[in-house]
Design an enzyme around this catalytic site. Structure first.
Site, PDB file in Angstrom:
ATOM      1  N   LEU A  93       0.826  -1.202   0.000  1.00 42.38           N
ATOM      2  CA  LEU A  93       0.000   0.000   0.000  1.00 42.38           C
ATOM      3  C   LEU A  93       0.868   1.262   0.000  1.00 42.38           C
ATOM      4  CD1 LEU A  93      -2.762  -1.200   2.492  1.00 42.38           C
ATOM      5  CD2 LEU A  93      -2.532  -1.620   0.047  1.00 42.38           C
ATOM      6  N   ARG A  94       2.187   1.070   0.051  1.00 45.63           N
ATOM      7  CA  ARG A  94       3.186   2.137  -0.143  1.00 45.63           C
ATOM      8  C   ARG A  94       3.323   3.113   1.015  1.00 45.63           C
ATOM      9  NH1 ARG A  94       6.052  -0.576  -3.631  1.00 45.63           N
ATOM     10  NH2 ARG A  94       5.344  -0.530  -5.770  1.00 45.63           N
ATOM     11  N   ASP A 335      -0.697  -9.295  -5.358  1.00 48.83           N
ATOM     12  CA  ASP A 335       0.683  -8.810  -5.492  1.00 48.83           C
ATOM     13  C   ASP A 335       0.668  -7.342  -5.941  1.00 48.83           C
ATOM     14  OD1 ASP A 335       3.420  -8.941  -5.339  1.00 48.83           O
ATOM     15  OD2 ASP A 335       3.676  -9.596  -7.402  1.00 48.83           O
ATOM     16  N   HIS A 339       2.527   2.124  -8.716  1.00 47.88           N
ATOM     17  CA  HIS A 339       3.642   3.028  -8.990  1.00 47.88           C
ATOM     18  C   HIS A 339       3.103   4.373  -9.467  1.00 47.88           C
ATOM     19  CE1 HIS A 339       6.842   0.143  -8.594  1.00 47.88           C
ATOM     20  NE2 HIS A 339       6.201  -0.710  -9.367  1.00 47.88           N
TER      21      HIS A 339
END
Lengths: 461, 335
Positions: A93-94, A335, A339
């Site tokens: 989830l960054r 997965d 970005h």
């Protein structure tokens, strides 16, 4: 009066969050009427009314005795499927550290719009999820976002450097559902063995992502005919099987149970199958895109098919499908790796690996069932009961009285196309842009609270 | 001896990357790879190059075909020979030429490839000649340039070096004529060679009799047979009855990365010496894309010997590159 936002159906009130629901206060009382209830955990496939209260499922079919007579929000769901909320076993989830790519808020929105109610987040954040503080931060962010439940997978080694063991026991006490070193290598086999032994002390689920860094060095595509033709540095199948075989060699001496995450090859599948046959405590998952794409889909023009592990041969893809149907592969994951647009704006080898997978996890699996590759029951089982059991989320992934009211309502005859208008993830990169799907998620409940619905009409109490 | 080589079928990709080379009228707009050109376009380029070769023999070696046009040599990887021949080709077509060496410039300061491209595009370029160390870089640039700009791939990663393959085909055609009865062997580091990949596509398109690759297993990529080659690991059987031998440059880093033990052993097994040359047909020609490592992949006496056509390749390279520039630019003008 209940306020509803005009567009996406997302409740923005941070107090009414799913994790913080206080019984009888924050959560709503729902009657979902006339849906086809599909639940692999209990083997249900029946048209029934489902009653939700206090964040739990309180009735299926007959109205429960103490179900309130008033202030019940009712939804008519004739012709639709009510399924357990999907549990995604591996989604980045960054946040923290890479918020320019995505945040927990943006990605949990994408998740619930795709029927995913629980996300397991690996520890390769910045800072690394190797302390209880980071685990708490993630949990708090998810609570504030108020959509899907986010559970953390802690680091196996400090900083994921593969040198010193992380405080696994504390991480687990802090809510982590397992430990992993993600795709980072552990320094040597002795340390790996000790990590497994230490994890076994506390019966912590260990998740491994087999990828040998030296065999796959500089690689960006499956080492096969397409990489040869396009001149792309290859990643051989042995980059996956060699570390997996090593892991399986030490596993019986440690007492640990391992989950092999995101396998990509027929050879790795055979290793898992053999290990299971030998009675080793092992489970496995595959990502949804690996079940649909192969090296033949590699697009040298752009990086939308640049994933890690790489898209393998057609033979591998077909073996993974068979392995899923046969139950050798337990779960299917997204997965998810969103970005920013710059991450993919480069020649193929220089693009960042990974695609956004939350929007397509459930649709791809239902499409697989539609095509007769696997049964509908197996498709849902791999997304709900199996990951719930694997990660110890025993009150999730099922439609049973007393279970968490994490549910998704799917219209099986609502056709839609994945494009810029339908994709919700902050990462826009997916090889499935332009694909047509049949099943569309109409509503999603997390802990009894409706966190997503399509269209702007609120459901009257 | 008749050639009876059965050519395997190249697997198709879901998205063929070469379609971008043509404009909406089917004219050649960019030259990024030999794949997808087909024998018609390859032959057209070679025929056009034949016409340009006479320009080289004139006293004033210039034609006004690209007068007023700007060609930018965008080299992200250093190369003197290729850049010079592209520059000369552009100048003989009367274009203005700008050489930009980016290997030590903007990208090392953190600028993205796309930003670099946009900046140079703002200088009103009409054609980019691109060399880059990553496979697919030329395709990437072709996708993002302004509609009037043509892109020529001067070598991208391990992927393609189309003009080199075309000049090799041109050289072979001039000396040997028809491709159908020929056996061609490419020797050395096939795995990392963009030249070899483009040659394989070019010679197969031109229906060469048999195409062989020779080298140790570490330098021959997996699954190369479907591209239409026969694999040999020893020179004696690989060079038997061969009409054309193409030696590839071997880089020293191949030793360091454990692909080969020593230069000496490679030379002993695969270096082209006069003795090994005798295993091929007596009239076999020897080629090399340059620059050659003498004493590593080729013996000096062979490189300078009567069967060597290495310098002809260099001369022919200018004519072929003029042809490609002229054909691509005429597509831009039309569109």
């Amino acid at each position: 009066m209940i306020q509803n936002p005009p567009n996406l159906g997302i409740d923005l009130d941070p107090v009414r969050h799913p994790e913080g629901c206080r019984p009888g206060f924050d959560c709503d009382t729902w009657l979902i009427r006339g849906a086809r209830v599909l639940d692999p955990a209990s083997g249900q496939d029946q048209v029934a009314d489902v009653y939700l209260a206090n964040g739990k499922i309180v009735g299926i079919g007959a109205k429960p005795e103490h179900f309130p007579a008033q202030d019940v929000r009712t939804i008519s769901a004739d012709g639709q499927w009510l399924i357990p909320g999907v549990i995604d076993g591996w989604a980045r989830l960054r946040e923290p550290g890479l918020e320019h790519k995505a945040t927990i808020a943006t990605e949990t929105l994408a998740a619930v719009s795709g029927g995913i109610t629980t996300l397991c987040m690996p520890p390769d954040t910045d800072p690394v999820l190797d302390t209880i503080a980071v685990a708490r931060f993630i949990k708090r962010r998810a609570q504030l976002a108020g959509r899907a439940r986010v559970v953390a997978i802690g680091a196996m080694t400090q900083g994921l450097k593969g040198e010193l063991l992380a405080e696994m026991a504390e991480l687990t006490e802090g809510g982590c559902v397992g430990i992993t070193n993600a795709h980072y290598p552990v320094k040597d086999l002795r340390l790996l063995r000790r990590a497994l032994e230490y994890a076994a002390t506390f019966d912590i689920q260990v998740i491994v992502q087999p990828l040998d860094p030296s065999l796959g060095k500089r690689g960006c595509a499956h080492e096969g005919v397409i990489a040869t033709r396009l001149g792309l540095p290859g990643i051989p199948v042995s980059a996956e099987t060699a570390p997996l075989a090593q892991m399986l060699a030490v596993l019986p001496e440690t007492g640990a149970r391992i989950h092999v995450n995101n396998i990509s090859s027929r050879a790795a599948l055979r290793l898992v199958e053999q290990a299971k046959a030998d009675g080793l405590p092992i489970t496995a998952s595959v990502s949804a895109h690996q079940l649909w794409l192969s090296e033949m889909d590699t697009d040298a023009l752009c990086g939308s098919t640049h994933v890690l592990p790489p898209l393998r041969s057609l033979r591998d893809r077909d073996a993974l499908r068979e392995g899923l149907a046969a139950g050798i592969i337990d779960c299917v994951i997204s997965d998810h790796q969103p970005h920013e647009s710059d991450g993919k704006l480069a020649p193929f080898p220089e693009t960042e690996p990974g695609i956004s997978g939350l929007d397509t996890l459930l649709p791809l699996m239902l499409k697989l069932a539609d095509d007769g590759v696997i049964t509908l029951d197996r498709a849902l089982d791999a997304l709900t009961r199996r990951p719930a059991d694997l990660f110890g989320l025993h009150d999730s992934g099922r439609i049973e009285i007393g279970a968490r009211a994490d549910l998704a309502l799917v219209d099986p005859d609502s056709f839609w196309t994945l494009d810029d208008t339908t994709m919700r993830s902050a990462g826009r990169d997916t090889p499935f842009f332009g694909w047509d799907f049949r099943h569309e998620v109409q509503s999603t409940w997390v802990n009894g609270k409706k966190v997503f619905w399509r269209g702007s009409t609120p459901d009257a109490p | 001896m008749a050639v009876n080589f059965v050519r395997p079928i190249i697997p198709k990709l879901a998205k063929d990357p070469w379609a971008i080379q043509f404009d909406s009228q089917g004219h050649l707009k960019h030259l990024l790879t030999i794949e997808g050109l087909g024998p018609t376009w390859i032959t057209r380029i070679l025929d056009t190059a034949e016409g340009f070769m006479s320009v080289t023999d004139r006293e004033i070696k210039k034609v006004p075909l690209l007068r007023g046009r700007t060609v930018v040599n965008l080299f992200f990887e250093s190369s003197t020979r290729t850049r010079t021949t592209f520059e000369l080709a552009a100048k003989r077509l009367s274009a203005d030429v700008l050489n930009i060496n980016l290997s030590t410039s903007a990208t090392t300061k953190g600028e993205s490839l796309l930003d670099t491209l946009r900046n140079i595009e703002a200088m009103q370029a009409d054609m980019f000649v691109v060399r880059h160390d990553q496979s697919g870089a030329a395709h990437f640039i072709a996708r993002h340039v302004a509609p009037h700009v043509s892109v020529l791939n001067a070598g991208d990663g391990w992927h393609a070096h189309p003009t080199q393959a075309l000049l090799d085909a041109f050289t072979i055609r001039r000396i040997k004529g028809d491709f159908a009865p020929l056996r061609i062997a490419i020797v050395g580091d096939i795995k990392h060679s963009r030249v070899a990949r483009s040659q394989i596509h070019a010679f197969n398109s031109l229906n060469v009799g048999e195409l062989r690759v020779i080298g140790p297993r570490t330098l021959i990529p997996n699954d190369i047979e479907p591209l239409g080659v026969r694999v040999f690991h020893d020179m004696k059987s690989g060079l038997k009855d061969v009409d054309v031998i193409i030696m590839l440059r071997l880089q020293r880093e191949r030793m360091e990365s454990g692909l080969l033990p020593t230069e000496q052993e490679f030379y002993r097994l695969y270096g082209l010496t006069e003795e090994k040359l005798r295993w091929a047909k007596p009239d076999a020609i020897v080629m090399h894309p340059g620059p050659a490592n003498r004493g590593v992949e080729i013996e000096s006496r062979v490189a300078d010997g009567p069967q060597s056509v290495i310098l002809e390749q260099v001369s022919n390279g200018i004519g072929v590159r003029m042809a490609v520039m002229a054909l691509c630019m005429s597509a831009s003008t039309d569109s």
